[in-house]
Enzyme design. Structure first.
Site, short mmCIF file in Angstrom:
data_model
loop_
_atom_site.label_atom_id
_atom_site.label_comp_id
_atom_site.label_asym_id
_atom_site.label_seq_id
_atom_site.Cartn_x
_atom_site.Cartn_y
_atom_site.Cartn_z
N SER A 110 96.90 133.93 11.68
CA SER A 110 97.17 135.35 11.56
C SER A 110 98.45 135.59 10.76
O SER A 110 99.43 134.88 10.92
CB SER A 110 97.30 135.93 12.97
OG SER A 110 98.26 136.94 12.97
N LYS A 111 98.38 136.59 9.89
CA LYS A 111 99.45 136.73 8.93
C LYS A 111 100.50 137.75 9.32
O LYS A 111 101.69 137.49 9.26
CB LYS A 111 98.87 137.12 7.58
CG LYS A 111 99.69 136.50 6.48
CD LYS A 111 99.10 136.61 5.13
CE LYS A 111 100.03 135.86 4.20
NZ LYS A 111 99.42 135.50 2.96
N ARG A 112 100.05 138.90 9.68
CA ARG A 112 101.03 139.97 9.83
C ARG A 112 101.47 140.19 11.26
O ARG A 112 102.52 140.74 11.51
CB ARG A 112 100.48 141.27 9.26
CG ARG A 112 100.09 141.04 7.83
CD ARG A 112 99.95 142.28 7.02
NE ARG A 112 99.17 141.95 5.83
CZ ARG A 112 99.64 141.26 4.82
NH1 ARG A 112 100.88 140.82 4.83
NH2 ARG A 112 98.88 140.96 3.79
#
Ligand code: GLU
Length: 499
Positions: free
Chosen positions: A253-255
């Site tokens: 997951s990035k954000r």
């Protein structure tokens, strides 16, 4: 043409300034940095802020501070300067515009006047951009431009055949041109897209090796064609594997500030979360270096200098790896144990201060060596040893459930503490070794176990069940304070018994 390998090594990290950096980006930066350091080259930070809508103010400071924290030193960048600057793309717009015009003038790109409505129609038809302005006669283009119709500049991709390139990690990679679009290079507001800007910059900044996430691999043929259109000598390319969720499924997951894996565990993914969580920077570096590359010799713990001496982009595993976050706590305790007490004290001081303690330096120097084998995490210093730095005068008698050890009761604890006082008073010095000797002798004579005697004293002087070793703790507190605390504990227990 690909760059000859005798050119000086210059690698770069080119983040978009969208806030705190994701650990995947930091890992890309780390590999670029290790490679530059290995080859005595330069590591450059370039800020790719051409997508102004996504830019978050303060990001550059955050990125540079994170690198400072990690010990990844930047040779050229927005804060450091350098002779290839500016290192922020929004300050280089004219350069991109002039090269975009050059591509048009030389038949490699064209002005596309498609309106938002036209584009929406093409999207709805599912065809993507149908190249309708690619072959517009120059006179018609000039007319539209004279009418003030906005346009973008698009690259002319070959419509058939294949584009192939070399990737250091993946070998030769091939792409069918028929699957590729005429990408936008310059937007109607005069801002370049990533595709144009990074190539113009990598060329002008004389980057020798481009390292970036494998997510960019589909754009690789476009980039290769743009380099060729300019006729510039290409750098070498390495498309790095990305990090997958800890369960191996899907990209990390990035954000989200904290990814919660299916088992409910919170996993840090942003660099500031690692700082805040109390990891040592060298543990984080060691951890990241191990993802997709390995040191060899079955060694999982190594210093950054050792990694630099061996690091090779060719040895990076092309497969994406599950994020081995569980390894980090273990690595952190290894690094804490291996640190010099002075260095560790320097890391603990700000944590103690932030928790509101007034840090007495001499106590910190004495306590730190005792903590090395006991801390998994820098923040563990607070529950473990915060009491050393609290206001001693405010120390209160610990509660009975802290004082009374296993297989003991209040009366037995009163007995032990009561016996310890005259023994301690009689001691000529107050060093841990002599305390240990005297109280072990008492345990033997009285029939209590060492653990019962030492544990009662630990609780009495620290007010805790867990602390650094009892006698070292008493030595640091000193004779008067230790005795005062034992008397307080004793009094407290007696009062409880009486009540
Ligand atoms: N600005 C791009 C990104 O953040 C850089 C990719 C590259 O390194 O070329 O993904």
């Amino acid at each position: 043409m690909t760059m000859d390998s005798s050119r000086p090594v210059r690698t770069r990290y080119a983040p978009s300034p969208t806030g705190p950096q994701h650990i995947g980006g930091i890992r890309s930066a780390l590999f670029a940095w290790l490679y530059a350091r290995r080859h005595g080259g330069k590591f450059i930070l370039r800020i790719e802020d051409t997508d102004q809508k996504r830019s978050v103010p303060g990001s550059v400071e955050m990125i540079v501070d994170a690198f400072d924290w990690l010990g990844i030193n930047i040779d050229e960048g927005p804060r450091q300067g350098g002779s290839y600057g500016p290192y922020v793309q929004s300050q280089r717009l004219e350069l991109y515009q002039s090269w975009a015009r050059w591509l048009v003038a030389n038949g490699h790109a064209y002005k596309c006047f498609a309106s938002a409505d036209e584009l929406a129609e093409m999207r709805a038809a599912g065809t993507g951009y149908d190249r309708r302005y690619r072959d517009l006669p120059p006179r018609d283009a000039a007319t539209l431009e004279a009418q003030g119709k906005p346009y973008v500049i698009r690259f002319k991709m070959p419509r058939s055949g294949e584009t192939a390139g070399e990737d250091i990690i993946r070998g030769r990679v091939r792409f069918q041109n028929a699957n590729l679009q005429d990408a936008v290079l310059l937007k109607s507001d005069g801002f370049p897209t990533y595709h144009l800007a990074h190539i113009v910059d990598d060329y002008h900044m004389e980057i020798s090796h481009i390292t970036r996430a494998v997510e960019w691999l589909p754009s690789f043929p476009l980039h290769l064609r743009i380099w060729d259109a300019f006729g510039w000598e290409k750098p070498q390319f390495a498309h790095l594997p990305v990090l997958l969720n800890p369960n191996g499924k899907g990209k990390l997951s990035k954000r989200k500030a904290q990814f919660v894996d299916p088992s409910g565990t919170s996993v840090p993914v942003l660099i500031n979360e690692f700082i805040e969580a109390g990891y040592l920077p060298e543990a984080v570096l060691n951890f990241l270096t191990n993802i997709g590359w390995n040191y060899g010799d079955n060694e999982e713990v190594f210093s950054t200098e050792q990694a630099i001496a061996r690091f090779d982009l060719k040895a990076v595993n092309p497969a994406n790896s599950a994020y081995p976050i569980k390894k980090l706590d273990w690595l952190n305790s290894q690094k804490i144990q291996a640190a010099t007490p002075d260095y560790l004290a320097g890391r603990l001081r700000p944590i103690l201060k932030a928790a509101g303690y007034a840090v007495d330096e001499s106590i910190l120097q004495q306590v730190t060596p005792l903590l090395q084998v006991r801390l998994k995490n820098l923040h563990d210093v607070l529950p473990m040893a915060g009491f050393f730095f609290a206001d001693w005068a405010a120390f209160k008698a610990p509660a009975a459930e802290i004082l009374v050890q296993r297989k003991m009761d209040a009366a037995a604890t009163v007995k032990v503490l009561g016996a310890a006082i005259p023994i301690l008073e009689r001691l000529p010095g107050f060093e841990a070794a002599s305390l240990h000797e005297a109280l072990a002798a008492y345990a033997k004579a009285s029939g209590f176990k060492n653990g019962q005697v030492f544990g009662s004293l630990r609780a009495a002087v620290s007010g805790q069940k867990v602390s650094p070793p009892t006698f070292e703790t008493m030595e640091i507190l000193g004779k008067a304070e230790s005795l005062r605390r034992i008397r307080l504990a004793l009094e407290g227990l007696r009062q409880q018994e009486a009540g």
